[in-house]
Design a protein around this motif. Structure first.
Motif, PDB file in Angstrom:
ATOM      1  N   ILE A 187     -36.600  69.232  -8.970  1.00  0.00           N
ATOM      2  CA  ILE A 187     -36.750  68.635  -7.643  1.00  0.00           C
ATOM      3  C   ILE A 187     -38.135  68.021  -7.535  1.00  0.00           C
ATOM      4  N   LEU A 188     -38.196  66.720  -7.376  1.00  0.00           N
ATOM      5  CA  LEU A 188     -39.462  65.996  -7.335  1.00  0.00           C
ATOM      6  C   LEU A 188     -39.661  65.369  -5.967  1.00  0.00           C
ATOM      7  N   VAL A 189     -40.859  65.520  -5.417  1.00  0.00           N
ATOM      8  CA  VAL A 189     -41.177  64.928  -4.114  1.00  0.00           C
ATOM      9  C   VAL A 189     -41.645  63.498  -4.337  1.00  0.00           C
ATOM     10  N   LYS A 190     -40.806  62.536  -3.943  1.00  0.00           N
ATOM     11  CA  LYS A 190     -41.098  61.113  -4.152  1.00  0.00           C
ATOM     12  C   LYS A 190     -40.699  60.308  -2.908  1.00  0.00           C
ATOM     13  N   PRO A 191     -41.466  60.391  -1.833  1.00  0.00           N
ATOM     14  CA  PRO A 191     -41.125  59.570  -0.664  1.00  0.00           C
ATOM     15  C   PRO A 191     -41.380  58.089  -0.944  1.00  0.00           C
ATOM     16  N   PHE A 192     -40.540  57.248  -0.386  1.00  0.00           N
ATOM     17  CA  PHE A 192     -40.831  55.813  -0.475  1.00  0.00           C
ATOM     18  C   PHE A 192     -40.378  55.115   0.797  1.00  0.00           C
ATOM     19  N   PHE A 193     -41.151  54.145   1.206  1.00  0.00           N
ATOM     20  CA  PHE A 193     -40.876  53.407   2.439  1.00  0.00           C
ATOM     21  C   PHE A 193     -41.716  52.129   2.430  1.00  0.00           C
ATOM     22  N   PRO A 194     -41.206  51.055   2.977  1.00  0.00           N
ATOM     23  CA  PRO A 194     -41.966  49.802   3.008  1.00  0.00           C
ATOM     24  C   PRO A 194     -42.975  49.798   4.146  1.00  0.00           C
ATOM     25  N   VAL A 195     -44.096  49.156   3.905  1.00  0.00           N
ATOM     26  CA  VAL A 195     -45.061  48.940   4.976  1.00  0.00           C
ATOM     27  C   VAL A 195     -44.420  48.037   6.019  1.00  0.00           C
ATOM     28  N   LEU A 196     -44.569  48.399   7.269  1.00  0.00           N
ATOM     29  CA  LEU A 196     -43.919  47.642   8.340  1.00  0.00           C
ATOM     30  C   LEU A 196     -44.516  46.259   8.502  1.00  0.00           C
ATOM     31  N   GLY A 197     -45.830  46.135   8.326  1.00  0.00           N
ATOM     32  CA  GLY A 197     -46.486  44.844   8.524  1.00  0.00           C
ATOM     33  C   GLY A 197     -47.133  44.774   9.890  1.00  0.00           C
ATOM     34  N   LYS A 198     -47.864  43.710  10.122  1.00  0.00           N
ATOM     35  CA  LYS A 198     -48.594  43.544  11.369  1.00  0.00           C
ATOM     36  C   LYS A 198     -48.287  42.183  11.984  1.00  0.00           C
ATOM     37  N   THR A 199     -48.641  42.052  13.256  1.00  0.00           N
ATOM     38  CA  THR A 199     -48.481  40.764  13.945  1.00  0.00           C
ATOM     39  C   THR A 199     -49.834  40.237  14.400  1.00  0.00           C
ATOM     40  N   ASP A 200     -50.900  40.644  13.692  1.00  0.00           N
ATOM     41  CA  ASP A 200     -52.259  40.187  14.010  1.00  0.00           C
ATOM     42  C   ASP A 200     -52.633  40.490  15.453  1.00  0.00           C
ATOM     43  N   ASN A 201     -52.147  41.648  15.941  1.00  0.00           N
ATOM     44  CA  ASN A 201     -52.486  42.114  17.284  1.00  0.00           C
ATOM     45  C   ASN A 201     -52.161  41.092  18.372  1.00  0.00           C
TER      46      ASN A 201
END
Length: 336
Positions: free
Chosen positions: A156-170
């Motif tokens: 059992i290996l802990v390997k989370p993965f998820f994409p960076v959501l990104g920004k809208t330059d505030n």
């Protein structure tokens, strides 16, 4: 050739992870075969023409016939929806386990949903030996999975993965006392208690706005929302929207509230912190595995949730912190 078996994934966080994984595999020009749920619209992913795709109706029987026909076609198999192949293959087989419902059924799901989950858990137990390795998203899930199914922890290996959501330059300024919950509305996601608690809070203080993302298929929750709207409560349901469009709502919201009764990960928590939201979350172990929240509450108590809303009336609510690191490169290297 690698098989990516995602036959039971068609919405929610699972789709986000699947899309991210496919994009990484395609960027590296890895030779893949994708077994996908036919509820996913065709051409949802950018997959090169040399790779193969099969959109198939999700069922144990269809999956069995697929593996029987192709049992010698792959050098490795990666299953993303908790259940290993129907029988043992002669290649490296990896399963990504990401549903705590297989571990604990003591949440608010209906009798029908609990029956379905119990049946899936039966097949999970039956097929456990068909997976050489298991990937999970947190150490909490690793411990629970190991204990529940008696799996060797070295597998059992802990390997989370998820994409960076990104920004809208505030481009969007935070709206004070705006509370966002991004989630499908299955029972354990706890929308009904959340809505009732927000309305009680609003009755007492006449402040705040609740933003939800409930799709049309969740008729009972939609009915509750519409009832509250008719009574004048400031609740906005934007429905199911594309992930890129969610950035605006994260950046508009001062708070992200997460009342789910059980989670293997909680992608919304990570995304919200990325967009500088303060986290109001269930006082459950999964929350503290993913982040340091700003405010916590008992997700089974409307009174506790009202109290959590009331704490936001103070001006000294602390910032939240994320503990999770994306390990997609490790995942891709491991499954190749």
């Amino acid at each position: 050739m690698i098989l990516i078996d995602a036959l039971y994934i068609n919405n929610g966080g699972g789709m986000v992870m699947l899309n991210y994984l496919i994009s990484k595999l395609e960027q590296q020009n890895i030779d893949c075969f994708y077994l996908l749920d036919d509820r996913i619209p065709v051409n949802s992913f950018n997959i090169k023409s040399t790779n193969k795709i099969s959109y198939t109706k999700a069922s144990l029987l269809n999956r069995y016939f697929f593996y029987k026909k192709n049992k010698n076609a792959f050098k490795s198999v990666f299953c993303l929806a908790n259940i290993p192949p129907n029988f043992k293959l002669d290649c490296k087989t990896i399963t990504y386990f990401h549903s705590t419902l297989y571990i604990d059924l003591s949440v608010d799901n209906s009798f029908l949903d609990q029956t379905k989950i119990s049946l899936k858990r039966f097949f999970l137990k039956r097929f456990l030996k068909n997976s050489d390795f298991w990937l999970v998203q947190t150490n909490l899930i690793k411990k629970s999975f190991k204990t529940k199914f008696k799996i060797d922890e070295k597998k059992i290996l802990v390997k989370p993965f998820f994409p960076v959501l990104g920004k809208t330059d505030n481009r969007f300024n935070k709206n004070s006392l705006t509370f966002l919950y991004v989630s499908i509305a299955t029972a354990h996601k706890n929308h009904k208690r959340l809505i009732e608690s927000f309305c009680e809070f609003y009755d007492k203080h006449k402040k705040g706005k609740l933003l939800l993302t409930v799709g049309e298929e969740f008729e009972d929750v939609l009915s509750l929302i519409n009832n509250k709207l008719e009574l004048g409560y400031p609740i906005e349901n934007v429905g199911y929207i594309k992930r890129d469009d969610l950035i605006k709502y994260y950046e508009l919201s001062e708070y992200f509230i997460f009342p789910s009764l059980t989670e293997s990960f909680g992608l919304g928590l990570v995304e919200a912190i990325e967009c500088n939201c303060k986290i109001i979350a269930a006082d459950l172990a999964y929350t503290y595995t993913v982040c340091e929240p700003s405010i916590v509450f008992n997700p089974l108590s409307v009174e506790s949730m009202v109290n959590a809303f009331e704490q936001t009336l103070n001006n000294n609510v602390k910032e939240s912190k994320s503990y999770i690191v994306d390990m997609i490169d490790d995942v891709v290297s491991f499954i190749k």
